[in-house]
Design a protein around this motif. Structure first.
Motif, mmCIF file in Angstrom:
data_model
loop_
_atom_site.group_PDB
_atom_site.id
_atom_site.type_symbol
_atom_site.label_atom_id
_atom_site.label_comp_id
_atom_site.label_asym_id
_atom_site.label_seq_id
_atom_site.Cartn_x
_atom_site.Cartn_y
_atom_site.Cartn_z
ATOM 1 N N ILE A 156 0.854 -1.185 0.000
ATOM 2 C CA ILE A 156 0.000 0.000 0.000
ATOM 3 C C ILE A 156 0.889 1.234 0.000
ATOM 4 O O ILE A 156 1.656 1.455 0.935
ATOM 5 C CB ILE A 156 -0.941 0.014 1.216
ATOM 6 N N LEU A 157 0.804 2.015 -1.056
ATOM 7 C CA LEU A 157 1.596 3.236 -1.175
ATOM 8 C C LEU A 157 0.862 4.436 -0.586
ATOM 9 O O LEU A 157 1.487 5.364 -0.073
ATOM 10 C CB LEU A 157 1.946 3.507 -2.641
ATOM 11 N N GLU A 158 -0.457 4.413 -0.675
ATOM 12 C CA GLU A 158 -1.309 5.464 -0.110
ATOM 13 C C GLU A 158 -2.643 4.840 0.243
ATOM 14 O O GLU A 158 -3.106 3.928 -0.437
ATOM 15 C CB GLU A 158 -1.562 6.589 -1.124
ATOM 16 N N GLY A 159 -3.283 5.354 1.302
ATOM 17 C CA GLY A 159 -4.635 4.937 1.632
ATOM 18 C C GLY A 159 -4.706 3.830 2.659
ATOM 19 O O GLY A 159 -3.723 3.504 3.330
ATOM 20 N N ARG A 160 -5.913 3.236 2.762
ATOM 21 C CA ARG A 160 -6.188 2.164 3.717
ATOM 22 C C ARG A 160 -7.027 1.091 3.043
ATOM 23 O O ARG A 160 -7.865 1.395 2.199
ATOM 24 C CB ARG A 160 -6.955 2.678 4.937
ATOM 25 N N VAL A 161 -6.810 -0.162 3.459
ATOM 26 C CA VAL A 161 -7.513 -1.299 2.878
ATOM 27 C C VAL A 161 -8.095 -2.154 3.999
ATOM 28 O O VAL A 161 -7.401 -2.484 4.951
ATOM 29 C CB VAL A 161 -6.560 -2.153 2.009
ATOM 30 N N GLY A 162 -9.366 -2.507 3.856
ATOM 31 C CA GLY A 162 -10.013 -3.409 4.797
ATOM 32 C C GLY A 162 -10.028 -4.821 4.247
ATOM 33 O O GLY A 162 -10.112 -5.028 3.036
ATOM 34 N N VAL A 163 -9.917 -5.785 5.146
ATOM 35 C CA VAL A 163 -9.942 -7.197 4.764
ATOM 36 C C VAL A 163 -11.212 -7.791 5.347
ATOM 37 O O VAL A 163 -11.420 -7.765 6.560
ATOM 38 C CB VAL A 163 -8.702 -7.937 5.293
ATOM 39 N N ARG A 164 -12.066 -8.311 4.457
ATOM 40 C CA ARG A 164 -13.384 -8.799 4.864
ATOM 41 C C ARG A 164 -13.694 -10.111 4.177
ATOM 42 O O ARG A 164 -13.111 -10.445 3.157
ATOM 43 C CB ARG A 164 -14.454 -7.775 4.492
ATOM 44 N N SER A 165 -14.669 -10.794 4.740
ATOM 45 C CA SER A 165 -15.154 -12.025 4.144
ATOM 46 C C SER A 165 -16.641 -12.143 4.456
ATOM 47 O O SER A 165 -17.129 -11.537 5.402
ATOM 48 C CB SER A 165 -14.400 -13.228 4.713
ATOM 49 N N THR A 166 -17.334 -12.917 3.663
ATOM 50 C CA THR A 166 -18.752 -13.144 3.894
ATOM 51 C C THR A 166 -18.973 -14.631 4.103
ATOM 52 O O THR A 166 -18.502 -15.461 3.322
ATOM 53 C CB THR A 166 -19.583 -12.650 2.687
ATOM 54 N N THR A 167 -19.681 -14.966 5.172
ATOM 55 C CA THR A 167 -19.962 -16.364 5.475
ATOM 56 C C THR A 167 -21.037 -16.888 4.523
ATOM 57 O O THR A 167 -21.689 -16.118 3.822
ATOM 58 C CB THR A 167 -20.445 -16.531 6.930
ATOM 59 N N GLU A 168 -21.229 -18.193 4.533
ATOM 60 C CA GLU A 168 -22.259 -18.801 3.697
ATOM 61 C C GLU A 168 -23.647 -18.273 4.032
ATOM 62 O O GLU A 168 -24.520 -18.212 3.182
ATOM 63 C CB GLU A 168 -22.220 -20.322 3.832
ATOM 64 N N SER A 169 -23.850 -17.879 5.295
ATOM 65 C CA SER A 169 -25.160 -17.355 5.705
ATOM 66 C C SER A 169 -25.325 -15.872 5.374
ATOM 67 O O SER A 169 -26.353 -15.282 5.649
ATOM 68 C CB SER A 169 -25.371 -17.570 7.206
ATOM 69 N N GLY A 170 -24.266 -15.260 4.780
ATOM 70 C CA GLY A 170 -24.345 -13.864 4.363
ATOM 71 C C GLY A 170 -23.839 -12.860 5.369
ATOM 72 O O GLY A 170 -23.904 -11.645 5.148
ATOM 73 N N LYS A 171 -23.295 -13.312 6.486
ATOM 74 C CA LYS A 171 -22.777 -12.412 7.508
ATOM 75 C C LYS A 171 -21.389 -11.914 7.110
ATOM 76 O O LYS A 171 -20.522 -12.693 6.724
ATOM 77 C CB LYS A 171 -22.712 -13.121 8.860
ATOM 78 N N GLU A 172 -21.204 -10.582 7.187
ATOM 79 C CA GLU A 172 -19.905 -10.007 6.844
ATOM 80 C C GLU A 172 -18.987 -10.034 8.062
ATOM 81 O O GLU A 172 -19.370 -9.621 9.149
ATOM 82 C CB GLU A 172 -20.058 -8.565 6.363
ATOM 83 N N LEU A 173 -17.777 -10.537 7.867
ATOM 84 C CA LEU A 173 -16.763 -10.565 8.911
ATOM 85 C C LEU A 173 -15.651 -9.600 8.527
ATOM 86 O O LEU A 173 -15.151 -9.638 7.406
ATOM 87 C CB LEU A 173 -16.181 -11.971 9.067
ATOM 88 N N VAL A 174 -15.264 -8.730 9.447
ATOM 89 C CA VAL A 174 -14.175 -7.782 9.217
ATOM 90 C C VAL A 174 -12.958 -8.319 9.952
ATOM 91 O O VAL A 174 -12.987 -8.503 11.168
ATOM 92 C CB VAL A 174 -14.536 -6.370 9.733
#
Length: 192
Positions: free
Chosen positions: A40-58
């Motif tokens: 990353i040269l500039e900015g911010r990045v989030g790492v996320r995933s979505t479970t099979e049930s549709g719940k977002e995990l950060v």
């Protein structure tokens, strides 16, 4: 990573591709083919995933000078297990994994980041699974090295797996005791 280290990486001529991403853009999606390490040269990045049930995990957040996709690249994985999303306008540089192996200083930086990421993951797990909402929010805020955090109540709730109203109540309590000051999308830590 400071600007001098970023300049040193540029001088080693290992950066092969630089791309810009606007806020809230997918850099990579879960399942995408990726094999390089990304800086990353500039900015911010989030790492996320979505479970099979549709719940977002950060899972995590990375900023200027930090690497993305280290674990997959070092393990030879070719598909992303998570989504990488720009939290703000972001510039990313691609570094082939072979160049990381061949440059001791970059390899050392990458290894240090992986150790720090593992430490953060352990601390985060301890926060999520121990204590009430107020305790979780207090502990979570205390893990940041910056005195100003650009996080919404919703972002904190998702990371701690508690409700947004619980976050708001905990932040209001911390503010009333003089530990923090809150503004729109900003939390300022007043005392350690």
């Amino acid at each position: 990573m400071n600007d001098e280290r970023l300049d040193a990486i540029y001088k080693k001529d290992v950066i092969k591709n630089v791309r810009n991403f606007s806020k809230n853009s997918y850099i990579f999606r879960q399942g995408d083919d990726i094999s390089n390490v990304y800086l990353i040269l500039e900015g911010r990045v989030g790492v996320r995933s979505t479970t099979e049930s549709g719940k977002e995990l950060v899972f995590n957040e990375y900023s200027k000078g930090e690497f993305l996709n280290l674990v997959n690249a070092f393990n030879g994985e070719k598909r992303s297990l998570v989504d990488f999303i720009s939290i703000e306008n972001t510039k990313i540089a691609s570094i082939p994994i072979q160049h990381v192996y061949e440059n001791y200083s970059i390899l050392l930086l990458a290894t240090k980041q992986m150790a720090l990421t593992l430490k953060r993951a352990f601390e985060h797990a301890m926060i999520i699974y121990d204590g009430d909402a107020h305790t979780k929010v207090s502990r979570y805020i205390s893990t940041f090295k910056d005195s100003k955090l650009n996080l919404t109540h919703d972002e904190i709730a998702k990371r701690l797996r508690i409700s947004r109203p619980q976050v708001t109540k905990a932040l209001n309590e911390l503010e009333s005791k003089g530990y923090i000051r809150t503004k729109y999308k900003e939390i300022e830590i007043i005392m350690d």
